[in-house]
Design a protein around this motif. Structure first.
Motif, PDB file in Angstrom:
ATOM      1  N   ARG A  56       0.847  -1.230  -0.097  1.00 49.05           N
ATOM      2  CA  ARG A  56       0.297  -0.314   0.035  1.00 49.05           C
ATOM      3  C   ARG A  56       1.157   1.323  -0.104  1.00 49.05           C
ATOM      4  O   ARG A  56       0.563   2.209  -0.724  1.00 49.05           O
ATOM      5  N   TRP A  57       1.908   0.914   1.119  1.00 43.59           N
ATOM      6  CA  TRP A  57       2.797   2.500   0.713  1.00 43.59           C
ATOM      7  C   TRP A  57       3.244   3.101  -0.697  1.00 43.59           C
ATOM      8  O   TRP A  57       3.832   3.831  -0.993  1.00 43.59           O
ATOM      9  N   CYS A  58       3.901   1.575  -1.141  1.00 41.95           N
ATOM     10  CA  CYS A  58       4.569   2.091  -2.687  1.00 41.95           C
ATOM     11  C   CYS A  58       3.494   2.389  -3.446  1.00 41.95           C
ATOM     12  O   CYS A  58       3.622   3.424  -3.988  1.00 41.95           O
ATOM     13  N   LEU A  59       2.372   1.977  -3.742  1.00 42.32           N
ATOM     14  CA  LEU A  59       1.262   2.485  -4.395  1.00 42.32           C
ATOM     15  C   LEU A  59       0.584   3.921  -4.177  1.00 42.32           C
ATOM     16  O   LEU A  59       0.782   4.675  -5.053  1.00 42.32           O
ATOM     17  N   VAL A  60       0.844   4.307  -2.951  1.00 46.78           N
ATOM     18  CA  VAL A  60       0.222   6.023  -2.210  1.00 46.78           C
ATOM     19  C   VAL A  60       1.487   6.816  -2.867  1.00 46.78           C
ATOM     20  O   VAL A  60       1.497   7.838  -3.654  1.00 46.78           O
ATOM     21  N   ARG A  61       2.664   6.165  -3.153  1.00 46.94           N
ATOM     22  CA  ARG A  61       4.040   6.861  -2.979  1.00 46.94           C
ATOM     23  C   ARG A  61       4.038   6.944  -3.969  1.00 46.94           C
ATOM     24  O   ARG A  61       3.961   8.397  -5.316  1.00 46.94           O
ATOM     25  N   ASP A  62       3.789   6.211  -5.942  1.00 49.31           N
ATOM     26  CA  ASP A  62       3.483   6.293  -6.728  1.00 49.31           C
ATOM     27  C   ASP A  62       2.299   7.340  -7.112  1.00 49.31           C
ATOM     28  O   ASP A  62       2.816   7.984  -8.448  1.00 49.31           O
ATOM     29  N   GLN A  63       1.006   7.218  -6.510  1.00 48.68           N
ATOM     30  CA  GLN A  63       0.312   8.041  -6.849  1.00 48.68           C
ATOM     31  C   GLN A  63       0.269   9.002  -6.241  1.00 48.68           C
ATOM     32  O   GLN A  63       0.063  10.557  -7.030  1.00 48.68           O
ATOM     33  N   ILE A  64       1.082   9.476  -5.341  1.00 50.08           N
ATOM     34  CA  ILE A  64       1.684  11.077  -5.146  1.00 50.08           C
ATOM     35  C   ILE A  64       2.688  11.145  -6.647  1.00 50.08           C
ATOM     36  O   ILE A  64       1.926  12.895  -7.278  1.00 50.08           O
ATOM     37  N   ARG A  65       3.229  10.914  -6.878  1.00 56.11           N
ATOM     38  CA  ARG A  65       4.756  10.904  -8.011  1.00 56.11           C
ATOM     39  C   ARG A  65       3.815  11.510  -9.071  1.00 56.11           C
ATOM     40  O   ARG A  65       3.796  12.864  -9.679  1.00 56.11           O
ATOM     41  N   THR A  66       2.865  10.813  -9.636  1.00 51.55           N
ATOM     42  CA  THR A  66       1.546  10.341 -10.913  1.00 51.55           C
ATOM     43  C   THR A  66       1.526  12.218 -10.797  1.00 51.55           C
ATOM     44  O   THR A  66       0.914  13.121 -11.552  1.00 51.55           O
ATOM     45  N   ASP A  67       0.671  12.550  -9.648  1.00 50.82           N
ATOM     46  CA  ASP A  67      -0.404  13.630  -9.292  1.00 50.82           C
ATOM     47  C   ASP A  67       0.800  14.713  -9.741  1.00 50.82           C
ATOM     48  O   ASP A  67      -0.229  15.972 -10.021  1.00 50.82           O
ATOM     49  N   ILE A  68       1.985  14.854  -8.324  1.00 45.80           N
ATOM     50  CA  ILE A  68       2.866  15.286  -8.961  1.00 45.80           C
ATOM     51  C   ILE A  68       2.960  15.948 -10.075  1.00 45.80           C
ATOM     52  O   ILE A  68       3.258  17.498 -10.849  1.00 45.80           O
TER      53      ILE A  68
END
Length: 528
Positions: free
Chosen positions: A477-489
């Motif tokens: 889950r942490w890795c998924l959220v990290r990738d989501q944040i990067r994509t959003d930025i």
């Protein structure tokens, strides 16, 4: 208010003892001083009001003789010299230290008073005539409680010193060696309408003659009186100066940087070390309050507290120079903070972990060069700033990668890892929300790019620690959220029209904080 009475802020020398600091101007005047701790009410605040504020000046009676300052090698001991055709005097200013290490980690109630009455944490000013002969004047104007409370002066017998009280603050001045001076007189002057009397000493010093003025504080009038009558006179300030020099020089010898501007780098490190608070391991952003961002402006804040962000920046600078003990002390301070979860974590605290930093104005002070209001406390403590989670976890990451835990026989687990997990879970739940940002904007919340990047950093550093140390974590889950944040930025924080990251989403304004993106590993340094 006559603005010409103010000296440039960068002209001041700074001395400290990892409890507090004082600012000393080239004319031999202490214009800012909070004793015994950083957050104590100021006793000297001429820096914020040249008329009302207190000061402690030692200088030639002839005010046309200029002073020149320098630090003694590898230390925070300051020397101010005044030279004329008649003679030369040198003032050596220091705050004695027993050790520069943080105190044993007993709890957040550590402070100067719980260890003693404050007598060993004092300001020592030694004035010596190095050749010729010069008349010298010492003026001491103590203005308790930021000059809001009236004061009284009681002289000790035989020119031993004076007791100054007011506003529940108790100051003892010990004068050592007055009998050595060719001439010496001491009087109290009460100017009409002034609630703060001045202690004035007139003396003439000839070559080889030296007088020491030692100023300390006590918890009560009796303790301060003991300083004046007994304790300050029993101390060997020559030995304390030697020990203080040894402590600073031993500490700076741990610097591992030998590149360009090594002397300037070491001086900067010595200044940063003075911002640490030995009783708890906290680090203040600055030892002053209300120095303006712009002259005559209103952005005048109290920085005598511990911002999680600013402290980690300080620790990063110290870490890369080879100093790791400060990071260890700070992690202990972090673990003892009072918070139930990430929702409850503040962006800043008092140096003993205080949560209530109520901000108020001091209208009786005009401010530096008439820049008002003067404030104490800081309302930013209640702000929402999502970037602090990334900065805290990045600080722990750097400390770990440099072998800090192993160096002290410790591991990253238990309460510290539990705290990191709590912070990460808070980021997972709230990274999509707007905040006040690194600049603490007091207005509408926005989606600041730097805040989002530091949310990414929080996840990234925790994921690395869990993977490398095999710690318990919800990694998928942490890795998924990290990738989501990067994509959003990348999709919302980068403006393709102007070809750069912006300050916030849907904005064209630029922000210097985004220059940190490659430094934290979000993008490569050569990213087009």
């Amino acid at each position: 208010m006559q603005i010409c009475n103010y000296r440039p802020i960068n002209s001041y020398g700074v001395i400290g003892d990892c409890h507090s600091v004082v600012l000393v101007s080239p004319d031999g005047s202490v214009d800012w001083g909070c004793l015994p701790d950083f957050d104590s009410p100021a006793l000297f605040c001429r820096l914020l009001d040249s008329e009302r504020g207190g000061y402690f000046q030692i200088a030639p009676t002839d005010k046309t003789i200029p002073g020149f300052q320098r630090y003694l090698r590898g230390s925070n001991v300051l020397q101010t010299k005044f030279s004329s055709t008649m003679g030369e005097v040198a003032i050596t200013d220091f705050m004695p230290v027993e050790t520069l290490s943080a105190w044993p980690y007993r709890g957040m109630n550590n402070n100067t008073w719980t260890r003693e009455d404050g007598s060993c944490h004092c300001l020592v000013r030694s004035v010596e005539c190095t050749h010729g002969e010069l008349p010298v004047t010492m003026t001491l104007k103590v203005t308790p409680n930021y000059a809001a409370s009236p004061s009284e002066i009681s002289l000790a017998q035989h020119n031993l010193g004076a007791l100054i009280t007011g506003g529940q603050q108790y100051v003892g001045l010990g004068i050592v060696g007055a009998y050595r001076a060719s001439s010496f007189s001491m009087i109290v002057v009460q100017n009409e309408g002034d609630i703060h009397p001045e202690l004035i000493v007139q003396m003439t010093l000839r070559e080889g003659e030296r007088i020491v003025f030692a100023l300390g504080v006590g918890r009560n009038a009796q303790a301060a009186r003991r300083l004046v009558d007994v304790e300050l006179h029993q101390r060997n300030f020559d030995v304390e100066l030697t020990h203080t020099l040894h402590c600073w020089r031993k500490w700076i010898s741990g610097c591992t940087y030998y590149g360009p501007y090594a002397e300037e780098v070491q001086r900067s490190a010595l200044a940063l070390k003075m911002m640490t608070y030995a009783p708890t391991g906290a680090i203040v952003a600055a030892p002053t309050t209300s120095l303006p961002e712009d002259l005559k402006g209103v952005r005048n804040w109290d920085y005598r507290y511990t911002w999680l962000r600013d402290a980690t920046f300080t620790l990063y600078a110290l870490n890369v120079l080879g100093f790791t003990e400060e990071a260890r002390a700070f992690t202990y301070w972090l673990r003892r903070l009072s918070y139930a979860n990430g929702e409850d974590l503040q962006i800043m605290y008092g140096i003993r972990g205080e949560r209530d930093l109520t901000e108020r104005e001091l209208p009786h002070l005009s401010g530096y060069q008439d820049s008002h209001p003067v404030r104490i406390g800081n309302g930013a403590a209640d702000q929402k700033q999502l970037d602090v989670f990334g900065e805290v976890l990045d600080c722990i990451h750097i400390y770990r990668r440099q072998g800090g835990f192993e160096r002290y026989g410790e591991t990253l687990d238990g309460p510290l890892w539990a705290m990191m997990q709590t912070l990460v879970e808070h980021v997972c739940a709230h990274w999509q929300e707007p905040d006040c940002g690194i600049w603490e904007v007091r207005g509408e919340l926005r989606h600041f790019v730097y805040s989002k990047v530091m949310c990414w950093v929080a996840l990234d550093r925790a994921i690395r620690a869990a993977q490398q140390l095999h710690l318990e974590a919800d990694l998928s889950r942490w890795c998924l959220v990290r990738d989501q944040i990067r994509t959003d930025i990348l999709s919302r924080g980068y403006n393709t029209t102007i070809g750069t990251f912006t300050q916030s989403y849907e904005s064209t304004a630029l922000d210097a904080s985004n220059l940190l993106l490659p430094l934290v590993g979000f993008i490569p340094p050569d990213d087009p």
